[in-house]
Design a protein around this motif. Structure first.
Motif, PDB file in Angstrom:
ATOM      1  N   GLY A  96       0.790  -1.220   0.000  1.00 31.60           N
ATOM      2  CA  GLY A  96       0.000   0.000   0.000  1.00 31.60           C
ATOM      3  C   GLY A  96       0.818   1.262   0.000  1.00 31.60           C
ATOM      4  O   GLY A  96       0.271   2.327   0.193  1.00 31.60           O
ATOM      5  N   GLY A  97       2.131   1.160  -0.184  1.00 30.68           N
ATOM      6  CA  GLY A  97       2.963   2.352  -0.237  1.00 30.68           C
ATOM      7  C   GLY A  97       2.871   3.037  -1.586  1.00 30.68           C
ATOM      8  O   GLY A  97       1.967   2.783  -2.378  1.00 30.68           O
ATOM      9  N   SER A  98       3.826   3.926  -1.841  1.00 27.90           N
ATOM     10  CA  SER A  98       3.842   4.660  -3.102  1.00 27.90           C
ATOM     11  C   SER A  98       4.148   3.705  -4.256  1.00 27.90           C
ATOM     12  O   SER A  98       5.069   2.892  -4.177  1.00 27.90           O
ATOM     13  N   TYR A  99       3.368   3.799  -5.302  1.00 30.94           N
ATOM     14  CA  TYR A  99       3.547   2.894  -6.447  1.00 30.94           C
ATOM     15  C   TYR A  99       4.588   3.405  -7.444  1.00 30.94           C
ATOM     16  O   TYR A  99       4.935   2.714  -8.402  1.00 30.94           O
ATOM     17  N   GLY A 100       5.088   4.652  -7.266  1.00 30.00           N
ATOM     18  CA  GLY A 100       6.107   5.173  -8.177  1.00 30.00           C
ATOM     19  C   GLY A 100       5.647   6.422  -8.907  1.00 30.00           C
ATOM     20  O   GLY A 100       5.392   6.382 -10.116  1.00 30.00           O
ATOM     21  N   LEU A 101       5.539   7.545  -8.182  1.00 32.87           N
ATOM     22  CA  LEU A 101       5.098   8.791  -8.813  1.00 32.87           C
ATOM     23  C   LEU A 101       6.155   9.333  -9.780  1.00 32.87           C
ATOM     24  O   LEU A 101       5.821   9.908 -10.814  1.00 32.87           O
ATOM     25  N   ALA A 102       7.434   9.158  -9.442  1.00 30.32           N
ATOM     26  CA  ALA A 102       8.495   9.619 -10.341  1.00 30.32           C
ATOM     27  C   ALA A 102       8.437   8.871 -11.666  1.00 30.32           C
ATOM     28  O   ALA A 102       8.588   9.460 -12.748  1.00 30.32           O
TER      29      ALA A 102
END
Length: 396
Positions: A96-102
């Motif tokens: 459930g963390g960040s999936y990769g905004l960069a």
């Protein structure tokens, strides 16, 4: 290349680089955010996600030529790789963390560049692969409906980016077609002028040869003078023909197209008078030196420069009251300047009307070995300067 064009090109490149630096800074910030909020996996997959985000920047950062085939192929491989990574991470049940905004921003940049610059055949596959990668990317954080909605939003963002890239691509293609059309029309006009040039010179040769026959018995010395004039006229005809034929590229130009009388510097007076009488600003002609013996192609090119400049004054010079035309002859050059005292064209108008008339003039002036520049005057208004060589030796 005129200094004004160099300045505009430098400004555009500077804006492009600043935009790329801003995008890189945004990706770096989002990458730190991803790491701070915890990626959707652990171990070596974190490094893979970081490398994928960096790879997207490597793809869209360089300046690609229009119609590049390598660009969409690389984008296709990158999109497929991102999809495979999403499948692995989704099956690994993310935390459930960040999936990769960069990576998301980087893929959007790749999508824009491919839509804008990629080869049309290969771009379809690359766009589809990257778009699918963007839509499924949020599923790395889980399969709940919030991530599905985020995926749909990213899909809409991808569609908008594709539309922007295609729009800019069509604008450039339209401009290129318009410039090609102007050049084609100019070359067709060169073909008609070539007919006139040859007819003008050959007629003079024939008249001189006929006159030499009648004076041969009475004054043989005058025959030598006539032969010298015939030789000079023949050499000038061949030089004109070589220069003009070197410009012609359109095999469909019709040699029997309707012809118009040659207009040169001697016809500038009536042209300026007609311009003033038709409601334009007061046009004044300033001659410095004799116009006798000016080569026909140089004379007609000078006339066309003045005519196009006056047309632009009527269209774009707001508040212009006077249009001055200077024609100065030096031993090697015919110098033409057209200036007005109106307001210079505004920047939006310049972008909307890219100056196709100037493109045609550049073709014509280059054909005779000359140079032409246009830009704001020191005292205001707009100034067009053209330098046309009277002898082709000075341009070598």
């Amino acid at each position: 290349m005129p200094l004004r064009w160099v300045t505009m090109l430098t400004q555009r490149l500077l804006l492009l680089r600043l935009g790329q630096l801003a995008a890189l800074f945004l990706m770096a910030c989002l990458g730190l955010f991803d790491l701070a909020n915890g990626m959707t996996n652990s171990g070596s997959f974190v490094l893979i996600q970081i490398l994928t985000a960096i790879a997207t920047a490597v793809v869209w950062l360089p300046r690609h030529r229009q119609g590049s085939k390598r660009l969409p192929k690389v984008a296709l491989a990158l999109g497929i790789g991102s999809l495979l990574l999403t499948m692995v991470l989704t099956g690994d049940s993310g935390t459930g963390g960040s999936y990769g905004l960069a990576e998301t921003v980087g893929l959007l940049g790749v999508l824009f560049v491919v839509s804008r610059r990629g080869d049309a055949q290969w771009a379809v596959g690359g766009v589809l692969a990257v778009s699918m990668a963007l839509g499924f990317l949020p599923l790395r954080s889980g399969l709940d409906y919030e991530m599905v909605i985020v995926g749909l939003i990213q899909g809409l963002a991808a569609t908008a980016v594709i539309g922007l890239g295609v729009y800019l691509r069509n604008i450039e293609a339209t401009r290129r077609r318009a410039m090609d059309s102007v050049r084609a029309e100019q070359r067709a006009e060169f073909a008609r002028d070539l007919h006139d040039f040859i007819a003008h010179h050959v007629t003079g040769i024939v008249i001189q040869a006929q006159g030499a026959r009648f004076v041969a018995e009475q004054d043989p010395k005058r025959v030598l003078l006539a032969l010298e004039q015939i030789e000079a006229a023949g050499a000038e005809t061949m030089a004109s023909m070589r220069r003009m034929v070197g410009v012609l590229r359109d095999p469909e130009a019709k040699p029997d197209a309707p012809l118009t009388p040659l207009a040169g510097v001697d016809e500038l007076g009536p042209l300026l008078e007609q311009f003033t009488n038709s409601g334009g600003p007061l046009a004044r002609l300033h001659l410095d030196g004799s116009t006798t013996g000016v080569p026909v192609e140089v004379s007609t090119s000078a006339y066309r420069v003045v005519m196009e400049a006056l047309t632009n004054i009527r269209r774009h010079a707001q508040g212009a009251r006077v249009a001055d035309v200077w024609v100065r002859r030096t031993p090697d050059w015919l110098l033409v300047r057209v200036a007005n005292d109106g307001l210079p064209p505004r920047a939006p108008a310049t972008r909307e009307a890219p100056g196709y008339g100037l493109v045609g003039l550049q073709e014509r002036v280059r054909a005779v070995g000359g140079r032409i520049t246009a830009g704001p005057g020191i005292d205001g208004g707009w100034v067009v300067d053209a330098a046309l060589p009277l002898d082709q030796e000075v341009t070598r």
